[in-house]
Design an enzyme around this catalytic site. Sequence first.
Site, PDB file in Angstrom:
ATOM      1  N   GLY A 116     -10.571  15.563  -2.067  1.00 54.81           N
ATOM      2  CA  GLY A 116     -11.197  16.832  -2.477  1.00 54.81           C
ATOM      3  C   GLY A 116     -10.590  18.021  -1.743  1.00 54.81           C
ATOM      4  N   HIS A 170      -4.304   3.697  -9.745  1.00 52.69           N
ATOM      5  CA  HIS A 170      -5.650   4.158  -9.374  1.00 52.69           C
ATOM      6  C   HIS A 170      -6.415   4.484 -10.666  1.00 52.69           C
ATOM      7  CE1 HIS A 170      -3.867   5.079  -5.433  1.00 52.69           C
ATOM      8  NE2 HIS A 170      -3.080   5.980  -5.974  1.00 52.69           N
ATOM      9  N   GLN A 208       0.579   5.499  -9.217  1.00 50.29           N
ATOM     10  CA  GLN A 208       0.878   6.135  -7.923  1.00 50.29           C
ATOM     11  C   GLN A 208       2.360   6.167  -7.586  1.00 50.29           C
ATOM     12  OE1 GLN A 208      -0.517   3.101  -8.215  1.00 50.29           O
ATOM     13  NE2 GLN A 208       0.840   1.739  -7.087  1.00 50.29           N
ATOM     14  N   CYS A 248      -0.349  11.370  -4.995  1.00 55.79           N
ATOM     15  CA  CYS A 248      -0.522  10.878  -6.368  1.00 55.79           C
ATOM     16  C   CYS A 248      -1.917  11.211  -6.913  1.00 55.79           C
ATOM     17  CB  CYS A 248      -0.278   9.376  -6.413  1.00 55.79           C
ATOM     18  SG  CYS A 248      -1.075   8.457  -5.076  1.00 55.79           S
TER      19      CYS A 248
HETATM   20  P1  NAD Z   1       8.027   3.962   1.432  1.00 52.92           P
HETATM   21  O1  NAD Z   1       7.615   3.273   2.678  1.00 52.92           O
HETATM   22  O2  NAD Z   1       8.102   3.191   0.162  1.00 52.92           O
HETATM   23  O3  NAD Z   1       9.465   4.626   1.636  1.00 52.92           O
HETATM   24  C1  NAD Z   1       9.812   5.331   2.770  1.00 52.92           C
HETATM   25  C2  NAD Z   1      11.266   5.012   3.093  1.00 52.92           C
HETATM   26  O4  NAD Z   1      11.690   5.803   4.194  1.00 52.92           O
HETATM   27  C3  NAD Z   1      11.468   3.546   3.506  1.00 52.92           C
HETATM   28  O5  NAD Z   1      12.619   3.077   2.841  1.00 52.92           O
HETATM   29  C4  NAD Z   1      11.681   3.629   5.028  1.00 52.92           C
HETATM   30  O6  NAD Z   1      12.508   2.593   5.514  1.00 52.92           O
HETATM   31  C5  NAD Z   1      12.362   4.972   5.140  1.00 52.92           C
HETATM   32  N1  NAD Z   1      12.279   5.606   6.458  1.00 52.92           N
HETATM   33  C6  NAD Z   1      11.447   5.357   7.469  1.00 52.92           C
HETATM   34  N2  NAD Z   1      11.712   6.195   8.505  1.00 52.92           N
HETATM   35  C7  NAD Z   1      12.718   6.982   8.113  1.00 52.92           C
HETATM   36  C8  NAD Z   1      13.448   8.024   8.719  1.00 52.92           C
HETATM   37  N3  NAD Z   1      13.168   8.457   9.948  1.00 52.92           N
HETATM   38  N4  NAD Z   1      14.453   8.614   8.024  1.00 52.92           N
HETATM   39  C9  NAD Z   1      14.768   8.211   6.763  1.00 52.92           C
HETATM   40  N5  NAD Z   1      14.106   7.227   6.133  1.00 52.92           N
HETATM   41  C10 NAD Z   1      13.094   6.621   6.797  1.00 52.92           C
HETATM   42  O7  NAD Z   1       7.087   5.232   1.302  1.00 52.92           O
HETATM   43  P2  NAD Z   1       6.658   5.963  -0.046  1.00 52.92           P
HETATM   44  O8  NAD Z   1       5.540   5.201  -0.656  1.00 52.92           O
HETATM   45  O9  NAD Z   1       7.872   6.268  -0.844  1.00 52.92           O
HETATM   46  O10 NAD Z   1       6.031   7.284   0.545  1.00 52.92           O
HETATM   47  C11 NAD Z   1       6.830   8.417   0.889  1.00 52.92           C
HETATM   48  C12 NAD Z   1       5.946   9.640   0.882  1.00 52.92           C
HETATM   49  O11 NAD Z   1       5.434   9.818  -0.438  1.00 52.92           O
HETATM   50  C13 NAD Z   1       4.717   9.574   1.801  1.00 52.92           C
HETATM   51  O12 NAD Z   1       4.422  10.872   2.254  1.00 52.92           O
HETATM   52  C14 NAD Z   1       3.626   9.108   0.856  1.00 52.92           C
HETATM   53  O13 NAD Z   1       2.336   9.465   1.286  1.00 52.92           O
HETATM   54  C15 NAD Z   1       4.018   9.854  -0.402  1.00 52.92           C
HETATM   55  N6  NAD Z   1       3.504   9.251  -1.646  1.00 52.92           N
HETATM   56  C16 NAD Z   1       3.492   7.907  -1.830  1.00 52.92           C
HETATM   57  C17 NAD Z   1       2.973   7.380  -2.995  1.00 52.92           C
HETATM   58  C18 NAD Z   1       2.896   5.919  -3.214  1.00 52.92           C
HETATM   59  O14 NAD Z   1       1.978   5.466  -3.879  1.00 52.92           O
HETATM   60  N7  NAD Z   1       3.808   5.117  -2.723  1.00 52.92           N
HETATM   61  C19 NAD Z   1       2.503   8.223  -4.000  1.00 52.92           C
HETATM   62  C20 NAD Z   1       2.593   9.610  -3.819  1.00 52.92           C
HETATM   63  C21 NAD Z   1       3.089  10.123  -2.624  1.00 52.92           C
END
Ligand code: NAD
Length: 340
Positions: free
Chosen positions: A196, A221, A302, A142
């Site tokens: 960065g 953020h 985010q 994000c």
């Molecule tokens: P989250 O924890 O909200 O969701 C992840 C989901 O995947 C959960 O429902 C979890 O139960 C499930 N899960 C766990 N293990 C699994 C598996 N082996 N197979 C299938 N599902 C599984 O996470 P998120 O915040 O959605 O983050 C996901 C990705 O996106 C990460 O790489 C994170 O860094 C990135 N991201 C997150 C944000 C944020 O602010 N939340 C922003 C940008 C990018």
Amino acid sequence: MKVKVVINGFGIIGKRVADAVKKQSDMELIGVVKAHQSYSANIANELGYPLYIASSTNKEDFLKAGSKIEGTLDDALQMADVVVDATPDKVGKANAEIYKKYKNLKAIWQGGEKADIAEVSFNAMANYEKALGKKYVRVVSCNTTALCRSIASIKEHYNIKEVNAVIVRRAADPSETTKGPINSLEPALHIPSHHGPDVRSVLPDVNIQTMAVKAPTTLMHIHSIIMKINENASAEEILKIFENAPRIRIFKENDKITGTAELIEYARDLGRARGDLMENAVWKEGLNVVDKTIYYYQAVHQESIVVPENIDAIHAMFEMFKDKNSSIKSTDNTLGISKN
Ligand code: NAD
């Protein structure tokens, strides 16, 4: 022919990308994959999103909770052209081995994975063309997405000498009740913070350094950005660039939006699903140029900012649009965030 998409991980990012895929007339949502039973399995059922489970070992949990399951991850992947991995940080790396078993399957990972998981680290504004026809792409985080958007739009008009950014990071997403801090500000001690170098995974020729402080808030953020350029520019010229750029929304002092709480309220009032603000939010009066140095703030939602980038990544990987502007225009129209 529609591109067949599987979303693996139905959490903060996965559920939003699933909704976005459903809105694309040239994509088909094959299904969403969950690892553990929770209310969102029933939500997937209610929304009519075919539900698959990561492994059959905990199938009983889902059945006991009344969820309707179509099969396992492997069953879903057999039907897919592309899988969007939205599992928690580092889980995507283990999943890469599963995806690679399917010769024709493309995959997208999120910013929680390291850059070397994919051929390209992606941001639509900054390097859309690099992902054309690629098999494995990572949509950056994000914070990196927001930095790339505004930096790339200025880079189209000016030569950037140096960027310094201080990121005030939300401590947790609203539903993450066990994370903190709840009454402290925590600086990231290793400088530059990882943001960065992550921007450089997309824009390798941008000289950027970042610092970050975790703050007890869940909404958004905020970045304070100081950018040195080689030419003279006025605040009006930079503002015009942001006004014309997609996915950057300008707020004015007399909008009385003093911070992130009102920004989220604004998105809710617009009727945005989940109160999502997928655009960078930039304050007009918070932008200035002094001695070839641009100063601005941007706020970043985010939970939703990377959603349009996942759709653009699919466009690029399947060469559905050859240039970024056509892809962004189409994505933004379908998601209701177009400026025109
Ligand atoms: P989250 O924890 O909200 O969701 C992840 C989901 O995947 C959960 O429902 C979890 O139960 C499930 N899960 C766990 N293990 C699994 C598996 N082996 N197979 C299938 N599902 C599984 O996470 P998120 O915040 O959605 O983050 C996901 C990705 O996106 C990460 O790489 C994170 O860094 C990135 N991201 C997150 C944000 C944020 O602010 N939340 C922003 C940008 C990018």
